[in-house]
Structure formats: structure tokens, C-alpha cells
Design a protein around this motif. Structure first.
Motif, short mmCIF file in Angstrom:
data_model
loop_
_atom_site.label_atom_id
_atom_site.label_comp_id
_atom_site.label_asym_id
_atom_site.label_seq_id
_atom_site.Cartn_x
_atom_site.Cartn_y
_atom_site.Cartn_z
N PHE A 239 0.85 -1.23 -0.17
CA PHE A 239 0.01 0.00 0.09
C PHE A 239 0.91 1.30 0.18
CE2 PHE A 239 0.70 0.13 4.60
CZ PHE A 239 0.63 1.60 4.95
N VAL A 240 2.06 1.20 0.52
CA VAL A 240 3.10 2.22 0.46
C VAL A 240 3.36 2.72 -0.94
CG1 VAL A 240 3.85 1.62 2.72
CG2 VAL A 240 5.19 1.20 0.62
N LEU A 241 3.14 1.92 -1.99
CA LEU A 241 3.45 2.32 -3.01
C LEU A 241 2.67 3.40 -3.71
CD1 LEU A 241 4.11 -1.44 -4.75
CD2 LEU A 241 5.72 0.51 -4.06
N ILE A 242 1.44 3.59 -3.12
CA ILE A 242 0.75 5.04 -3.60
C ILE A 242 0.91 6.06 -3.11
CG2 ILE A 242 -1.32 3.24 -3.79
CD1 ILE A 242 -2.66 4.56 -1.65
N THR A 243 1.93 6.07 -1.93
CA THR A 243 2.24 7.13 -1.23
C THR A 243 3.16 8.16 -2.18
OG1 THR A 243 2.64 6.04 0.76
CG2 THR A 243 3.79 8.31 0.69
N GLY A 244 3.97 7.65 -3.15
CA GLY A 244 4.53 8.70 -4.21
C GLY A 244 3.67 9.21 -5.02
N PRO A 245 2.95 8.72 -5.73
CA PRO A 245 2.09 9.21 -6.69
C PRO A 245 1.10 10.30 -5.94
CG PRO A 245 2.12 6.86 -7.22
CD PRO A 245 2.93 7.07 -6.11
N VAL A 246 0.60 9.66 -4.86
CA VAL A 246 -0.24 10.81 -4.31
C VAL A 246 0.67 12.28 -3.87
CG1 VAL A 246 -1.49 11.33 -1.97
CG2 VAL A 246 -1.86 9.19 -3.31
N THR A 247 1.85 11.96 -3.17
CA THR A 247 2.47 13.00 -2.95
C THR A 247 2.94 13.84 -4.33
OG1 THR A 247 3.54 11.87 -0.98
CG2 THR A 247 4.54 13.72 -1.72
N LEU A 248 3.34 13.26 -5.20
CA LEU A 248 3.65 13.89 -6.43
C LEU A 248 2.45 14.78 -7.18
CD1 LEU A 248 5.88 11.15 -8.29
CD2 LEU A 248 6.45 13.38 -7.19
N TYR B 62 6.13 6.52 -18.23
CA TYR B 62 5.34 7.75 -18.79
C TYR B 62 4.06 7.33 -18.70
CZ TYR B 62 9.75 9.83 -20.51
OH TYR B 62 10.82 10.71 -20.62
N MET B 63 3.38 6.27 -18.65
CA MET B 63 2.01 6.17 -18.34
C MET B 63 1.69 6.42 -16.93
SD MET B 63 1.80 2.27 -20.10
CE MET B 63 0.15 1.87 -19.34
N VAL B 64 2.53 6.09 -15.85
CA VAL B 64 2.15 6.32 -14.46
C VAL B 64 2.22 8.01 -14.28
CG1 VAL B 64 2.82 6.54 -12.23
CG2 VAL B 64 2.88 4.07 -13.61
N THR B 65 3.36 8.66 -15.06
CA THR B 65 3.54 10.12 -14.93
C THR B 65 2.26 10.95 -15.54
OG1 THR B 65 5.78 9.69 -15.06
CG2 THR B 65 5.03 12.00 -15.44
N SER B 66 1.64 10.32 -16.70
CA SER B 66 0.43 10.85 -17.20
C SER B 66 -0.73 10.81 -16.30
CB SER B 66 0.20 10.01 -18.55
OG SER B 66 1.16 10.21 -19.31
N GLY B 67 -0.84 9.54 -15.47
CA GLY B 67 -1.81 9.46 -14.82
C GLY B 67 -1.68 10.50 -13.55
N SER C 12 12.67 10.08 -6.56
CA SER C 12 12.58 9.08 -5.35
C SER C 12 11.13 8.77 -4.92
CB SER C 12 13.22 9.43 -4.26
OG SER C 12 14.48 10.03 -4.27
N LEU C 13 10.40 9.81 -4.99
CA LEU C 13 8.84 9.28 -4.90
C LEU C 13 8.23 8.44 -5.89
CD1 LEU C 13 7.80 12.85 -3.54
CD2 LEU C 13 7.65 10.60 -2.16
N LEU C 14 8.66 8.68 -7.27
CA LEU C 14 8.11 7.76 -8.26
C LEU C 14 8.63 6.34 -8.46
CD1 LEU C 14 6.26 7.82 -10.78
CD2 LEU C 14 7.96 9.00 -12.10
N GLU C 15 9.89 6.30 -7.93
CA GLU C 15 10.76 4.95 -8.47
C GLU C 15 10.13 3.75 -7.70
OE1 GLU C 15 13.72 2.10 -9.34
OE2 GLU C 15 12.89 3.87 -10.16
#
Length: 450
Positions: free
Chosen positions: A89-98, A344-349, A322-325
Motif C-alpha cells: 500500500f505504501v506504493l501509492i504514497t509517491g504518486p499521491v505526494t507527487l 510515462y504512463m504512470v506520470t501521465s496519470g 525518489s517518490l516515483l521510483e
């Protein structure tokens, strides 16, 4: 493609993940609003003892698991069905923070290329400039462009894997320290510099309250990116012989240094030309107070502003990478899609979600993007800092302190915990002190929410 960090590359990458807006933006603001020297002394003590201990704990999981976040827990547990697999679940921390972190860096980029050359002359004008940019519909295209540029730089670095991340930090970290030490040396020439030193370091234990203690603890967790999976993911790319104690000490002490440098420099400017009451919270210090301070220097103020914003941008981008990796590594391990496409798919989201976050601050249409009386921007900040990072850190300490056998930990750490006393102190911090501190932080935030 390079799959492992070099020794220095790992330290710089981990340092890049921790040195960001937390050290340069949040630390001075928290110091100014939480008792000055009282907050600083607590921050230093907690960083050295608890921060180092928790960094080693998270590094151990990555170093011994050698996989992405959930698979590292499964590897150490030697059970694919272990409940610890849900640590993913911690994997969503980076995208949310970004979604909000890159938006703030977009503001930094705008101030770098626009406001630095036309600095405000007073606080009213400075506030109008910030409000106009961050809230008005007319400035929305500029916000989205700046936000997109920051995300694009982040995606490009992560798409090139460990080699790209390592190269980026080899460049950004030395430049960051050079810029801030240059600004500090200039601040030391100001008459107000001794006042800044006294404010940050002259002990005043009467200002130590329960609120200041909680704020100091929260600052340590936020600034070190504990519980986001970043340190764990980076540690999966190092050798089993890496000295985690020296690595953790280097990361924490370097972060402390850049925090203190930023604080001394910023408060010297504030005391020299400003009103201490204008420090404010959040964006107030960086985007409202400091531009007025720099404006007092004329042309030279524009140069100072450019240097400061470049340093802040460098620090922020190293953290966004670091947050995206962690998320990207997990998806690369679980799918056959190339790393470049996944990135690039994740970054687009994240960009699409970030657009909604930015719109939630808009004065004309922001009310359409509010929930529970808060903007999406505020909600994303709270979700990231108060829930995801807190619970991620808490569960990591429980895993190392209560699930992994003590004898196993002694074997893993024997090469650098040469004394059993040092090991026992670290183990006590992880098993007792760190969980209690995290519970205190969460309880305080929950009480404040009520």
C-alpha cells in the motif's frame, strides 16, 4: 541497464530522496512557528537517534529482500502469502505526494523565471503576486506548464533506471550544497546574522511543549521520507556488505546541515528586512516573505532569488524522482511492459490527478473540487503526510522490531554494529521508542482533525 548503485551513488540517491521541500521549506517554517531553538534542539536529537535507527530498519528490508516493496517483505518472511505483502500500500504514497509536490515545484519554477526579475516591494504586493498565480484562472496555463515540466524531468530520470537516478544526483546534490552555502556566506555578512543564530540555537527550554515535540517528530519523519518505500527500494540495489550505519548517518547529518543552513540564511534575511510575524505557514515563507526580502537588494536581490529558487528546485526534483521510483520498480517487476512506457504512463496519470489538485486552489472553480470542506490540495497533503507516511513507518518498525527475529537482525548488522551495546540501543529505538513516537504523531493529528 545498470541494476545496482555504486556505494557513493546509493548514498547520494538516498540523500536526494530526503533533501527536498521538507528540509528547505518546511523546516524553517516549522522552526519559526514552533519555538525556534526549542524545536531545533528536539529536531537534532530525534534525527540522530530515531531518524538514523529508522533509516537502518527500512534499508535492512530492501538490502535483505533485494526486491520491490511487497516482494521484499515476502522474501524476508519466506512466505508468499504473508500478511506483510499488503505493505504494498505504501506504493501509492509517491504518486499521491507527487500530485501536490510537483505543483509546488511548479510554483518554484514560475518564481525562478518570472518573479525573480520583478520582485515585490512590500508584503501586500507579494501576496497579490502569489494569489494571482496560484488562484487565478488567467494564470492556470502557466501553472500547468510548470507542473508538466517538473513531471517530465522526473519521468525522464526515472525512465533511465538506476543509472539515470544516480547520474541526476551526482549533479544535483553537489550543486545544491554549493548554492546554499554560498547564500549562507552572504547571509553571514548581514548585521542580523547573530540574531538568526540566537533564535535557532540559544536554548530556551520553556518553549518545549507537547505540540513542539510532536512537530519536531513529524518534521524528522517527513524530511527523511520514511515509510514511503523509497529508501527500501533504493536499498534493494546495494550489496549485502554496504555499511548501513555509516550510510544512514551520512544521510541524516547531511540533511541536518542543509536544514540548518536554510534556516540560518532565511532567518537572517527575515530579521534584516522583514517582519517576523509574516513568516506564516506553508507557502507564506518562501513565496511571500522571501521575495520581499530579496527585493531590498535591488539587482543583486534578483540574483539571490534565482540562486535560492534553483537550489529549491534541485532539491525538490531529486525528491520527486525518489517518490516515483518505488511504484515504477514494482510495475516493472510485475509486467512485461518496458520501464520507459510504464514510467510515462504512470506520470501521465499523476499529471491528470495533479491538474485536479491545482484546480482545487482556483478562486473561480475551486469549490467544485472540495471534499469535507477541504481542497484536493489539502487532502492530498494530509493523506500523504498524516496517514500514508505515518502508517508506513509504523508498520516497518513493527516488522523489524517484532516479526524478524532478534538473532537474525544481529547477524545482518554485525559488520557495522561492532558493539552489542550499540545494537541493543538501536533495537530498543526500533522496538519501543519509534512506534510510540509514531502513535503520538498520529494521535495528535487525529485529535486536531476532530
Amino acid at each position: 541497464m545498470q541494476t545496482n548503485f555504486g556505494k557513493i551513488g546509493f548514498i547520494l540517491a538516498a540523500l536526494g530522496s530526503s533533501i527536498g521541500l521538507g528540509h528547505i521549506w518546511r523546516f524553517p517554517t516549522a522552526t519559526g512557528t514552533s519555538g525556534g531553538s526549542a524545536f531545533v534542539l528536539l529536531f537534532l536529537a530525534i534525527s540522530i537517534f530515531i531518524g538514523v535507527a529508522m533509516l537502518i530498519a527500512e534499508m535492512l528490508i530492501g538490502q535483505q529482500g533485494c526486491k520491490n516493496v511487497p516482494d521484499s517483505f515476502k522474501e524476508i518472511a519466506q512466505n508468499k502469502q504473508t500478511p506483510w505483502r499488503f505493505m504494498g500500500f505504501v506504493l501509492i504514497t509517491g504518486p499521491v505526494t507527487l500530485t501536490f509536490y510537483c505543483a509546488v515545484l511548479g510554483w518554484v519554477l514560475y518564481y525562478l523565471v518570472s518573479v525573480s526579475f520583478n520582485l515585490p516591494i512590500d508584503f501586500l504586493q507579494s501576496k497579490e503576486i502569489f494569489e494571482s498565480f496560484s488562484r487565478s484562472t488567467a494564470q492556470l496555463p502557466y501553472q500547468l506548464v510548470c507542473f508538466g515540466i517538473v513531471l517530465l524531468i522526473t519521468a525522464y530520470s526515472v525512465a533511465h533506471g538506476i543509472r539515470g537516478i544516480e547520474k541526476l544526483n551526482y549533479i544535483l546534490m553537489p550543486l545544491l550544497f554549493f548554492i546554499f552555502f554560498a547564500l549562507l556566506f552572504y547571509a553571514m555578512t548581514l548585521q542580523s546574522f547573530p540574531q538568526s543564530v540566537n533564535f535557532m540555537f540559544k536554548p530556551d527550554f520553556s518553549k518545549i511543549t507537547s505540540e513542539v515535540i510532536v512537530d519536531a517528530m513529524g518534521q524528522v519523519f517527513f524530511s527523511l521520507s520514511l515509510g514511503a518505500g523509497t529508501i527500501l527500494t533504493y536499498s534493494a540495489h546495494i550489496g549485502k556488505q554496504q555499511n548501513l550505519l555509516s550510510s544512514a548517518l551520512f544521510i541524516v547529518i547531511s540533511g541536518i546541515i542543509i536544514s540548518l543552513v536554510a534556516g540560518l540564511m532565511i532567518f537572517a534575511f527575515v530579521f534584516e528586512y522583514g517582519d517576523f510575524n509574516n513568516i506564516g505557514d506553508g507557502e507564506g515563507l518562501i513565496f511571500i516573505t522571501l521575495p520581499v526580502m530579496f527585493g531590498h537588494f535591488g539587482i543583486f536581490g534578483s540574483i539571490l532569488s534565482i540562486f535560492f529558487m534553483v537550489g529549491l528546485l534541485f532539491a525538490g526534483i531529486s525528491s520527486t524522482v525518489s517518490l516515483l521510483e518505488p511504484c515504477i520498480k514494482y510495475l516493472c517487476d510485475r509486467t512485461k511492459v518496458s520501464r520507459v512506457k510504464i514510467t510515462y504512463m504512470v506520470t501521465s496519470g499523476i499529471f491528470l490527478a495533479g491538474v485536479l489538485v491545482i484546480l482545487s486552489l482556483n478562486a473561480d472553480i475551486g469549490h467544485y473540487f472540495k471534499f469535507f470542506g477541504q481542497s484536493l490540495f489539502s487532502l492530498s497533503v494530509s493523506l500523504s503526510a498524516n496517514i500514508l507516511l505515518t502508517w508506513g513507518s509504523f508498520l516497518i518498525t513493527l516488522f523489524i522490531g517484532y516479526f524478524v527475529k532478534k538473532e537474525t537482525l544481529q547477524t545482518w548488522t554485525s559488520s557495522y554494529f561492532r558493539s552489542n551495546i550499540i545494537f541493543e540501543i538501536w533495537y530498543f529505538c526500533i522496538k519501543i521508542i519509534a512506534p510510540l513516537m509514531i502513535i503520538m504523531i498520529f494521535a495528535n493529528k487525529f485529535y486536531s482533525f476532530l
